[in-house]
Design a protein around this motif. Structure first.
Motif, PDB file in Angstrom:
ATOM      1  N   ASN A 221       0.832  -1.194   0.000  1.00 26.65           N
ATOM      2  CA  ASN A 221       0.000   0.000   0.000  1.00 26.65           C
ATOM      3  C   ASN A 221       0.868   1.247   0.000  1.00 26.65           C
ATOM      4  O   ASN A 221       2.015   1.219   0.458  1.00 26.65           O
ATOM      5  CB  ASN A 221      -0.923   0.017   1.230  1.00 26.65           C
ATOM      6  N   THR A 329      -6.921   1.411  -7.489  1.00 28.35           N
ATOM      7  CA  THR A 329      -7.994   1.714  -6.548  1.00 28.35           C
ATOM      8  C   THR A 329      -8.856   0.473  -6.349  1.00 28.35           C
ATOM      9  O   THR A 329      -9.317  -0.132  -7.321  1.00 28.35           O
ATOM     10  CB  THR A 329      -8.859   2.873  -7.057  1.00 28.35           C
ATOM     11  N   THR A 330      -9.049   0.089  -5.090  1.00 31.95           N
ATOM     12  CA  THR A 330      -9.868  -1.071  -4.748  1.00 31.95           C
ATOM     13  C   THR A 330     -10.947  -0.655  -3.772  1.00 31.95           C
ATOM     14  O   THR A 330     -11.056   0.517  -3.394  1.00 31.95           O
ATOM     15  CB  THR A 330      -9.001  -2.184  -4.142  1.00 31.95           C
ATOM     16  N   THR A 331     -11.743  -1.609  -3.362  1.00 30.57           N
ATOM     17  CA  THR A 331     -12.802  -1.322  -2.392  1.00 30.57           C
ATOM     18  C   THR A 331     -12.250  -0.985  -1.017  1.00 30.57           C
ATOM     19  O   THR A 331     -12.920  -0.324  -0.226  1.00 30.57           O
ATOM     20  CB  THR A 331     -13.742  -2.527  -2.284  1.00 30.57           C
ATOM     21  N   LYS A 332     -11.019  -1.415  -0.733  1.00 37.13           N
ATOM     22  CA  LYS A 332     -10.400  -1.160   0.560  1.00 37.13           C
ATOM     23  C   LYS A 332      -9.263  -0.154   0.491  1.00 37.13           C
ATOM     24  O   LYS A 332      -8.637   0.131   1.506  1.00 37.13           O
ATOM     25  CB  LYS A 332      -9.869  -2.469   1.150  1.00 37.13           C
ATOM     26  N   ARG A 333      -8.986   0.375  -0.693  1.00 35.41           N
ATOM     27  CA  ARG A 333      -7.884   1.314  -0.838  1.00 35.41           C
ATOM     28  C   ARG A 333      -8.243   2.381  -1.868  1.00 35.41           C
ATOM     29  O   ARG A 333      -8.645   2.078  -2.981  1.00 35.41           O
ATOM     30  CB  ARG A 333      -6.613   0.594  -1.272  1.00 35.41           C
ATOM     31  N   THR A 334      -8.097   3.622  -1.453  1.00 41.23           N
ATOM     32  CA  THR A 334      -8.348   4.753  -2.334  1.00 41.23           C
ATOM     33  C   THR A 334      -7.001   5.329  -2.773  1.00 41.23           C
ATOM     34  O   THR A 334      -6.217   5.787  -1.943  1.00 41.23           O
ATOM     35  CB  THR A 334      -9.182   5.824  -1.636  1.00 41.23           C
TER      36      THR A 334
END
Length: 383
Positions: A221, A329-334
């Protein structure tokens, strides 16, 4: 002055280019800039005259102490304290070190056990209380920060510079030791990038960093190291140093031997003549401590064995957001534009293109198998 002269020579209202600004917007602005040009020319003439005459108009701490004098309430100073600070700003004694001399300094000498002696000049030789015209202070000193490194230098008679000054707030005298570190040899680029790289995007209030492997792929991340550039110069310097310390510690923890950072320099780009009335943009680039960050990071990285790679900053934010922001970009990371720019900077330092690898084209009809394609047709490879 050269920029104003060039813009005054152009017609009023002429549009400029990306690299060369055009003329001024109105006749009123043209007249105001012509007056400013005369003022700048007068200032330059006075400075040149002072330089030729050998006159120096600099007072140590004068600007800061003068502001405190006119704003005693805001500075929380009483009238008797102001002269003390003004005089203490000039009560200092400094001496550069000399390699080969005893304990690394002939003028201000400090022994390993903390004894301080000063070499008296000839007019003050009668005040010496030690042989060879030296004055030994009664107090002993010690260095809590990097004291072992200082002791190793003076034992080897290597140069150490000292500065003795008074702290009026605490009412104590302090001595500061400084020395120059040897330059580390440059390591090959292949060895520095063998374990990947950390791309760093510089912003006005934080550093956006992302670790990349040897093939240019983001790992883990993104990290953000914030700093606050408001307040005094010491506070700003401490904030930058703290953010860079966290960055270097993270790099050592990851096992990365290189950090890629933008090669930014806004000294000639943040003027009013360059960007006109774009006040927000000029304030943004003025708040970014590019030169201070670069100097600090280079000096601090030398002690950790981490290489610093200066990457070209052209279009890194734009292309990083275009090619990397959405895929990362994922559902848990912007993923922000700054995080994507850090990936672009790291890939450019590794020699990889910023653009992601595109999907291969569909197979031609002569490569069809028995499976059906999107239109529902089936086929077999031709002989």
């Amino acid at each position: 002055m050269a920029t104003i002269t060039r813009r005054l020579s152009q017609p009023v209202g002429k549009k400029g280019t990306r690299k060369d600004p055009g003329g001024y917007r109105s006749a009123q602005e043209w007249f105001a800039k012509s007056r400013r040009l005369h003022l700048l020319q007068d200032r330059l003439a006075r400075q040149r005259a002072d330089r030729q005459a050998g006159r120096v108009r600099v007072v140590r701490g004068g600007k800061q102490l003068a502001r405190a004098r006119h704003n005693l309430a805001q500075a929380q100073l009483a009238e008797p304290e102001r002269p003390q600070r003004w005089e203490a700003g000039r009560w200092f004694l400094a001496a550069d070190g000399e390699s080969g001399k005893r304990f690394g300094n002939e003028t201000i000498r400090i022994t390993p056990d903390g004894q301080v002696s000063i070499k008296m000049p000839a007019p003050l030789a009668q005040h010496a209380n030690a042989p060879h015209g030296r004055y030994v202070l009664a107090a002993r000193v010690r260095f809590a920060h990097r004291g072992t490194e200082w002791a190793d230098r003076i034992e080897a008679n290597r140069a150490v510079a000292y500065r003795i000054h008074l702290d009026t707030a605490r009412g104590r005298w302090y001595i500061t030791a400084s020395w120059q570190r040897p330059a580390f040899p440059a390591i090959p680029m292949a060895a520095a990038l063998a374990h990947g790289v950390i791309g760093v995007d510089t912003n006005a209030d934080h550093l956006a960093a992302w670790r990349l492997d040897a093939h240019g792929n983001p790992i883990g991340n993104p990290r953000r190291f914030a700093y606050d550039l408001s307040g005094s110069a010491d506070h700003r310097d401490a904030q930058v140093r703290h953010a860079l310390t966290q960055l270097l510690h993270w790099a050592r923890t990851c096992g990365v031997n290189a950090i890629a950072i933008e090669d930014l320099d806004f000294r000639a780009e943040k003027t009013r003549e360059k960007h006109g009335r774009r006040k927000r943009f000029r304030k943004l680039i003025s708040d970014m401590p590019t030169s201070k960050l670069r100097a600090r990071l280079t000096s601090m990285a030398d002690q950790t064995g981490i290489a610093i790679i200066a990457a070209d900053a052209a279009y890194t934010s734009k292309w990083g957001a275009q090619h990397w922001q959405k895929p990362l970009t994922t559902t848990k990371r912007t993923t922000t534009r700054h995080d994507a720019a850090a990936v672009a900077i790291g890939r450019r330092a590794q020699g990889h293109p910023i653009r992601r690898r595109t999907a291969p084209p569909p197979a031609p009809p002569e490569r069809w198998t028995g499976a059906s394609d999107r239109s529902g047709r089936t086929g077999r490879p031709r002989a």
